[in-house]
Scaffold this motif. Sequence first.
Motif, PDB file in Angstrom:
ATOM      1  N   TRP A 189      49.858  41.198  48.788  1.00 39.32           N
ATOM      2  CA  TRP A 189      50.579  40.135  47.774  1.00 39.32           C
ATOM      3  C   TRP A 189      50.812  39.063  48.234  1.00 39.32           C
ATOM      4  O   TRP A 189      51.646  39.011  49.504  1.00 39.32           O
ATOM      5  CB  TRP A 189      51.698  41.164  47.029  1.00 39.32           C
ATOM      6  CG  TRP A 189      51.141  42.469  46.541  1.00 39.32           C
ATOM      7  CD1 TRP A 189      51.641  43.511  46.659  1.00 39.32           C
ATOM      8  CD2 TRP A 189      50.549  42.566  45.115  1.00 39.32           C
ATOM      9  NE1 TRP A 189      51.093  44.299  45.764  1.00 39.32           N
ATOM     10  CE2 TRP A 189      50.466  43.710  45.155  1.00 39.32           C
ATOM     11  CE3 TRP A 189      49.816  41.497  44.371  1.00 39.32           C
ATOM     12  CZ2 TRP A 189      49.611  44.357  44.057  1.00 39.32           C
ATOM     13  CZ3 TRP A 189      48.977  41.914  43.192  1.00 39.32           C
ATOM     14  CH2 TRP A 189      48.877  43.317  42.997  1.00 39.32           C
ATOM     15  N   GLN A 190      50.702  37.899  47.495  1.00 41.92           N
ATOM     16  CA  GLN A 190      51.134  36.530  47.826  1.00 41.92           C
ATOM     17  C   GLN A 190      51.977  35.964  47.139  1.00 41.92           C
ATOM     18  O   GLN A 190      51.592  35.924  45.820  1.00 41.92           O
ATOM     19  CB  GLN A 190      49.997  35.866  48.480  1.00 41.92           C
ATOM     20  CG  GLN A 190      48.958  36.219  49.396  1.00 41.92           C
ATOM     21  CD  GLN A 190      47.882  35.334  49.676  1.00 41.92           C
ATOM     22  OE1 GLN A 190      47.625  34.513  48.780  1.00 41.92           O
ATOM     23  NE2 GLN A 190      47.070  35.744  50.582  1.00 41.92           N
ATOM     24  N   ALA A 191      53.190  35.427  47.475  1.00 42.55           N
ATOM     25  CA  ALA A 191      54.032  34.596  46.540  1.00 42.55           C
ATOM     26  C   ALA A 191      53.541  33.246  46.810  1.00 42.55           C
ATOM     27  O   ALA A 191      53.255  32.590  47.632  1.00 42.55           O
ATOM     28  CB  ALA A 191      55.518  34.817  46.863  1.00 42.55           C
TER      29      ALA A 191
ATOM     30  N   GLN B 193      50.384  37.582  43.460  1.00 41.08           N
ATOM     31  CA  GLN B 193      49.024  37.628  43.298  1.00 41.08           C
ATOM     32  C   GLN B 193      48.416  38.099  44.470  1.00 41.08           C
ATOM     33  O   GLN B 193      48.568  37.673  45.823  1.00 41.08           O
ATOM     34  CB  GLN B 193      48.719  36.154  42.702  1.00 41.08           C
ATOM     35  CG  GLN B 193      49.451  35.663  41.621  1.00 41.08           C
ATOM     36  CD  GLN B 193      49.101  34.267  41.215  1.00 41.08           C
ATOM     37  OE1 GLN B 193      48.449  34.072  40.191  1.00 41.08           O
ATOM     38  NE2 GLN B 193      49.809  33.274  41.768  1.00 41.08           N
ATOM     39  N   CYS B 194      46.920  38.378  44.397  1.00 41.65           N
ATOM     40  CA  CYS B 194      45.858  38.392  45.352  1.00 41.65           C
ATOM     41  C   CYS B 194      44.651  38.268  44.697  1.00 41.65           C
ATOM     42  O   CYS B 194      44.418  39.253  43.506  1.00 41.65           O
ATOM     43  CB  CYS B 194      46.175  39.932  45.981  1.00 41.65           C
ATOM     44  SG  CYS B 194      45.079  40.154  47.516  1.00 41.65           S
ATOM     45  N   PHE B 195      43.611  37.660  45.260  1.00 38.40           N
ATOM     46  CA  PHE B 195      42.354  37.448  44.340  1.00 38.40           C
ATOM     47  C   PHE B 195      41.274  37.805  45.589  1.00 38.40           C
ATOM     48  O   PHE B 195      41.362  37.674  46.823  1.00 38.40           O
ATOM     49  CB  PHE B 195      42.176  35.858  44.152  1.00 38.40           C
ATOM     50  CG  PHE B 195      40.954  35.618  43.531  1.00 38.40           C
ATOM     51  CD1 PHE B 195      41.112  36.068  42.184  1.00 38.40           C
ATOM     52  CD2 PHE B 195      39.882  34.882  44.061  1.00 38.40           C
ATOM     53  CE1 PHE B 195      39.701  35.749  41.463  1.00 38.40           C
ATOM     54  CE2 PHE B 195      38.815  34.471  43.291  1.00 38.40           C
ATOM     55  CZ  PHE B 195      38.781  35.189  42.074  1.00 38.40           C
ATOM     56  N   TYR B 196      40.289  38.768  44.941  1.00 29.31           N
ATOM     57  CA  TYR B 196      39.310  39.254  45.533  1.00 29.31           C
ATOM     58  C   TYR B 196      37.857  38.484  45.104  1.00 29.31           C
ATOM     59  O   TYR B 196      37.616  38.406  44.093  1.00 29.31           O
ATOM     60  CB  TYR B 196      39.096  40.522  45.437  1.00 29.31           C
ATOM     61  CG  TYR B 196      40.219  41.305  46.026  1.00 29.31           C
ATOM     62  CD1 TYR B 196      40.303  41.798  47.341  1.00 29.31           C
ATOM     63  CD2 TYR B 196      41.316  41.610  45.388  1.00 29.31           C
ATOM     64  CE1 TYR B 196      41.232  42.550  47.958  1.00 29.31           C
ATOM     65  CE2 TYR B 196      42.526  42.149  45.961  1.00 29.31           C
ATOM     66  CZ  TYR B 196      42.314  42.994  47.304  1.00 29.31           C
ATOM     67  OH  TYR B 196      43.352  43.438  47.718  1.00 29.31           O
ATOM     68  N   ARG B 197      37.316  37.627  46.011  1.00 31.38           N
ATOM     69  CA  ARG B 197      36.225  37.055  45.846  1.00 31.38           C
ATOM     70  C   ARG B 197      34.907  37.746  45.500  1.00 31.38           C
ATOM     71  O   ARG B 197      34.899  38.804  45.956  1.00 31.38           O
ATOM     72  CB  ARG B 197      35.881  35.780  46.548  1.00 31.38           C
ATOM     73  CG  ARG B 197      37.181  34.827  46.459  1.00 31.38           C
ATOM     74  CD  ARG B 197      36.907  33.743  47.830  1.00 31.38           C
ATOM     75  NE  ARG B 197      38.026  32.630  47.520  1.00 31.38           N
ATOM     76  CZ  ARG B 197      38.989  32.636  48.147  1.00 31.38           C
ATOM     77  NH1 ARG B 197      39.791  33.770  48.541  1.00 31.38           N
ATOM     78  NH2 ARG B 197      40.122  31.772  47.857  1.00 31.38           N
ATOM     79  N   GLU B 198      33.789  37.259  45.077  1.00 25.80           N
ATOM     80  CA  GLU B 198      32.493  37.732  44.968  1.00 25.80           C
ATOM     81  C   GLU B 198      32.301  38.240  46.507  1.00 25.80           C
ATOM     82  O   GLU B 198      32.316  37.678  47.121  1.00 25.80           O
ATOM     83  CB  GLU B 198      31.550  37.086  44.544  1.00 25.80           C
ATOM     84  CG  GLU B 198      30.336  37.552  44.074  1.00 25.80           C
ATOM     85  CD  GLU B 198      29.126  36.702  43.320  1.00 25.80           C
ATOM     86  OE1 GLU B 198      28.046  37.161  43.335  1.00 25.80           O
ATOM     87  OE2 GLU B 198      29.558  35.686  43.186  1.00 25.80           O
ATOM     88  N   GLY B 199      31.787  39.642  46.429  1.00 23.07           N
ATOM     89  CA  GLY B 199      31.497  40.105  47.904  1.00 23.07           C
ATOM     90  C   GLY B 199      32.584  40.717  48.673  1.00 23.07           C
ATOM     91  O   GLY B 199      32.154  41.384  49.509  1.00 23.07           O
ATOM     92  N   GLU B 200      33.954  40.473  48.247  1.00 21.83           N
ATOM     93  CA  GLU B 200      34.960  41.110  48.923  1.00 21.83           C
ATOM     94  C   GLU B 200      35.037  42.384  48.355  1.00 21.83           C
ATOM     95  O   GLU B 200      34.979  42.827  47.322  1.00 21.83           O
ATOM     96  CB  GLU B 200      36.193  40.178  48.854  1.00 21.83           C
ATOM     97  CG  GLU B 200      36.036  38.886  49.665  1.00 21.83           C
ATOM     98  CD  GLU B 200      37.605  37.984  49.607  1.00 21.83           C
ATOM     99  OE1 GLU B 200      37.636  37.435  50.487  1.00 21.83           O
ATOM    100  OE2 GLU B 200      38.217  38.056  48.216  1.00 21.83           O
ATOM    101  N   HIS B 201      35.580  43.533  49.434  1.00 24.16           N
ATOM    102  CA  HIS B 201      35.909  44.741  49.223  1.00 24.16           C
ATOM    103  C   HIS B 201      37.168  44.954  48.363  1.00 24.16           C
ATOM    104  O   HIS B 201      38.001  44.216  48.798  1.00 24.16           O
ATOM    105  CB  HIS B 201      35.955  45.692  50.276  1.00 24.16           C
ATOM    106  CG  HIS B 201      34.623  45.895  50.871  1.00 24.16           C
ATOM    107  ND1 HIS B 201      33.572  46.606  50.711  1.00 24.16           N
ATOM    108  CD2 HIS B 201      34.154  45.441  52.096  1.00 24.16           C
ATOM    109  CE1 HIS B 201      32.811  46.690  51.462  1.00 24.16           C
ATOM    110  NE2 HIS B 201      32.826  45.899  52.490  1.00 24.16           N
TER     111      HIS B 201
ATOM    112  N   CYS C 116      47.671  40.768  39.881  1.00 23.84           N
ATOM    113  CA  CYS C 116      48.852  40.079  39.707  1.00 23.84           C
ATOM    114  C   CYS C 116      49.880  41.252  39.463  1.00 23.84           C
ATOM    115  O   CYS C 116      49.823  42.239  38.805  1.00 23.84           O
ATOM    116  CB  CYS C 116      49.022  39.109  38.414  1.00 23.84           C
ATOM    117  SG  CYS C 116      47.969  37.818  38.255  1.00 23.84           S
ATOM    118  N   LEU C 117      51.064  41.008  40.205  1.00 27.15           N
ATOM    119  CA  LEU C 117      52.044  42.199  40.286  1.00 27.15           C
ATOM    120  C   LEU C 117      53.400  41.541  39.669  1.00 27.15           C
ATOM    121  O   LEU C 117      53.984  40.331  40.070  1.00 27.15           O
ATOM    122  CB  LEU C 117      52.406  42.497  41.675  1.00 27.15           C
ATOM    123  CG  LEU C 117      53.545  43.207  41.998  1.00 27.15           C
ATOM    124  CD1 LEU C 117      53.574  44.544  41.078  1.00 27.15           C
ATOM    125  CD2 LEU C 117      54.066  43.536  43.435  1.00 27.15           C
TER     126      LEU C 117
END
Length: 213
Positions: A62-64, A80-88, A119-120
């Motif tokens: 998680w990132q602030a 928040q944390c975002f997983y782009r296309e292709g990321e596990h 999102c947390l």
Amino acid sequence: MAHLQGSLFDQVDTDRPDEIRLRPLTGLARTALGRGAWIDVLPGWLAGADALFAELERTVPWQAERRRMYDNTVDVPRLQCFYREGEHLPHPVLTEAREALGQHYRDELGEPFVTAGLCLYRDGRDSVAWHGDRTGRSSHQDTMVAILALGTPRDLVLRPRGGGPTALRRPLGHGDLLIMGGSCQRTWEHAIPKSAHVAGPRISVQFRTRGVR
């Protein structure tokens, strides 16, 4: 971090309440919002949602974030944390969910869901203001955004773009699914308002198509 209170509904049809699995996508109920927008809702799509919440809360990086607003730089009121296309993705059931949604909406959407934003919301003080996901193609094209909600239910509210009173309110948590489709991102706005009555945490997983944020 506030403590998550488990859902009895999440345990009613299994002897193993920690088993994390998707239920069928039957029972989706559509509500037409007008102006070409709609939402689909399916309560309790994910069994074992509280167990998944606990794992994601512990393992996701998680990132602030901080954001410029007018003359000040302020903390974004959620992690928040975002997983782009292709990321596990951080759990196999999220990959399964993304693929199941892409298959179910294949004819209507015409393309797969490829990213996942997490999102947390740590308690009722965390929130997200009125907005539409209009960065990229969704600023001028119809698209879909699918939201899988884990943890303490929070109200997702919607109103027509441009302001005015809340037109629709849906509490989401403990494995509930909501899809915003058609022109929803362009012609409507949604938000998670602050709540003095909510103490527990919530995770929202948003699946999107290529080029949409």
